[in-house]
Design a protein around this motif. Structure first.
Motif, short mmCIF file in Angstrom:
data_model
loop_
_atom_site.label_atom_id
_atom_site.label_comp_id
_atom_site.label_asym_id
_atom_site.label_seq_id
_atom_site.Cartn_x
_atom_site.Cartn_y
_atom_site.Cartn_z
N ILE A 16 -26.96 -34.29 -57.98
CA ILE A 16 -26.52 -34.27 -59.38
C ILE A 16 -26.65 -32.85 -59.94
O ILE A 16 -25.78 -32.36 -60.68
N ALA A 17 -27.76 -32.17 -59.60
CA ALA A 17 -27.93 -30.78 -60.03
C ALA A 17 -26.81 -29.91 -59.48
O ALA A 17 -26.26 -29.05 -60.19
N ALA A 18 -26.45 -30.12 -58.21
CA ALA A 18 -25.36 -29.35 -57.61
C ALA A 18 -24.06 -29.57 -58.37
O ALA A 18 -23.30 -28.62 -58.62
N ALA A 19 -23.80 -30.81 -58.78
CA ALA A 19 -22.60 -31.10 -59.56
C ALA A 19 -22.62 -30.37 -60.89
O ALA A 19 -21.59 -29.87 -61.37
N GLY A 20 -23.80 -30.28 -61.51
CA GLY A 20 -23.93 -29.54 -62.76
C GLY A 20 -23.62 -28.06 -62.58
O GLY A 20 -22.94 -27.44 -63.41
N PHE A 21 -24.09 -27.49 -61.48
CA PHE A 21 -23.80 -26.08 -61.21
C PHE A 21 -22.30 -25.86 -60.96
O PHE A 21 -21.74 -24.84 -61.37
N VAL A 22 -21.66 -26.82 -60.30
CA VAL A 22 -20.21 -26.72 -60.11
C VAL A 22 -19.51 -26.73 -61.46
O VAL A 22 -18.56 -25.96 -61.70
#
Length: 456
Positions: A192-198
């Motif tokens: 989910i954090a990775a999606a936020g960074f994207v």
């Protein structure tokens, strides 16, 4: 000027809207990443953390950029700050994905453990470098006469992103913990954090390459970036700071209060893990920690509108002294209770006092340090701010019991806050009360008068 009216004025600038959105989204993703890290290292079923483990997490989170920051920060005056933000969050999206996949697969020993913790270290270090670049680029998104207002609003809004991201992380961890198991739920938090960074990368792509600077003139005038040049520049700033005793007092006391707040933080984590719940029930401990984090974060956020009110009424110097006295009283109360809800309320009040005092320190340093040295002096500030929190973990390992709560330790914290109040009051008498009021025009101007900014 209130926060809402200030944001309304700045909101008409499309670059500022994009920058604010980028910062909130990136910090939200970072908040989710931090929840994943804390949950995996401190609150997984196989872990039984002590104060040394918490100190290790703090060191992993805060020390790397604190050490290398002075030597890489000058690059922000040479590289495109838009590119710094863009590639920083691309890197963090990749790293968060790698971490999530490693944890999901269960390959967390041997060489994979080195990869896992190395990825965590790099991901956490990149954050401060990126935020420094966004702060430096802020002046390119507003009019010149709005810069102080903008630089005050953005640090106030940014923590909202961290709190939002942390809430999302906790919700995912609890929502899927029973269904997937703790480790797989933790891996989902990282994804989910990775999606936020994207998402923040997509926002950042809306800027042109030079939209956040540096301009050609800024790059030409930038300080040399060699290690010797950086060290020489820091030494010059140190010599300048020695001629500004008011700023030295403020910075020193900020470091002490940060350490004391760190001790409280470690104590609450240990209490949640070892006192309030069985060690075999990390989910309940993590739930308590999430409530504590929201309470403390609320104190941080409310500090921004509180300080101008207090400064207008009592002056900045008296406000700083009063905040330390308040923290001492609240800490003394905490020494005689193990009641969970009571400690959450105490943490809210301590968070409010410590963050309010930090705003006072920011104002004092801004007013007393010459412009050409401010960047380097704030490097000292950053090193003290983060180093004190890491030191708190080490001190906690020696003074706190396994349960986290100690009457003697909390009385000591209260005495230390009282000593800080005495030191600040003594400095006001010795250096002159008026010296602590310099640069407070934006704090003491009546609400709604002109375009006076809020404190950073």
């Amino acid at each position: 000027m209130g926060v809402i009216s200030a944001v309304r004025r700045l909101w008409r600038h499309a670059p500022f809207r994009r920058l604010l959105t980028l910062r909130v989204l990136s910090q939200a993703a970072d908040g989710t990443l931090q929840v994943g890290m804390a949950s995996y290292i401190l609150f997984s079923p196989q872990s039984q953390p002590d104060a040394w483990a918490i100190a290790g997490v703090l060191a992993l989170t805060l020390l790397p950029f604190t050490v290398i920051g002075p030597f890489v920060s000058p690059l922000l005056d040479r590289w495109s700050r838009r590119d710094v933000a863009l590639y920083s969050d691309i890197a963090r999206a990749v790293l968060a994905t790698i971490i999530g996949v490693i944890i999901f697969s269960g390959l967390t020993t041997g060489a994979w453990a080195i990869v896992l913790f190395g990825a965590l270290l790099v991901a956490m270090s990149i954050n401060r470098f990126m935020l420094a670049g966004l702060s430096a680029g802020l002046q390119h998104t507003v009019e010149r006469d709005e810069f102080l207002t903008a630089s005050s609003i953005v640090p106030t809004v940014g923590p909202l992103g961290v709190v939002l991201g942390a809430v999302i992380g906790f919700a995912v961890r609890f929502g899927f913990g029973d269904l997937l198991g703790a480790d797989k739920a933790n891996s989902l938090v990282f994804l989910i954090a990775a999606a936020g960074f994207v998402g923040s990368v997509l926002i950042c792509r809306g800027f042109s390459r030079d939209a956040l600077g540096p301009s050609a003139d800024e790059a030409d005038e930038a300080e040399p970036t060699g290690a010797r040049d950086v060290a020489r520049g820091l030494a010059e700033a140190g010599r300048h700071l020695r001629t500004r005793p008011t700023a030295i007092v403020a910075l020193a006391l900020m470091g002490v209060t940060r350490l004391l707040f760190g001790l409280l933080s470690v104590a609450v984590i240990l209490a949640a893990r070892h006192l309030w719940h069985p060690v075999s029930d990390p989910d309940a401990a993590l739930a308590d920690l999430s409530i504590w984090g929201v309470a403390t974060g609320a104190g941080f956020i409310l500090a921004a509108p509180l300080v101008p009110v207090l400064a207008r009424r009592f002056g900045l110097g008296r406000t700083a002294v009063g905040l330390q006295i308040g923290a001492a009283v609240v800490s003394l109360v905490s020494a005689f209770t193990t009641w969970k809800l009571g400690l959450f309320v105490i943490s809210f009040l301590i968070g409010l006092a410590v963050q309010s005092f930090k705003i006072c320190v920011d104002t004092i340093v801004q007013a007393h340090v010459d412009d050409q040295y401010k960047g380097r002096v704030f490097t000292f500030y950053d090193m003290a701010f983060n180093g004190a929190f890491v030191l708190a973990g080490v001190v906690a390992a020696f003074v706190l019991p396994a349960s986290g709560l100690s009457v003697a330790a909390f009385i000591g914290i209260a005495v230390a806050y009282a000593a800080c109040a005495f030191a600040m009051a003594s400095a006001r008498r010795r250096l002159g009360a008026s010296t602590f009021e310099e640069g407070t025009e934006s704090l003491t101007a009546p609400a709604g008068a002109g375009d006076s900014p809020l404190p950073a």
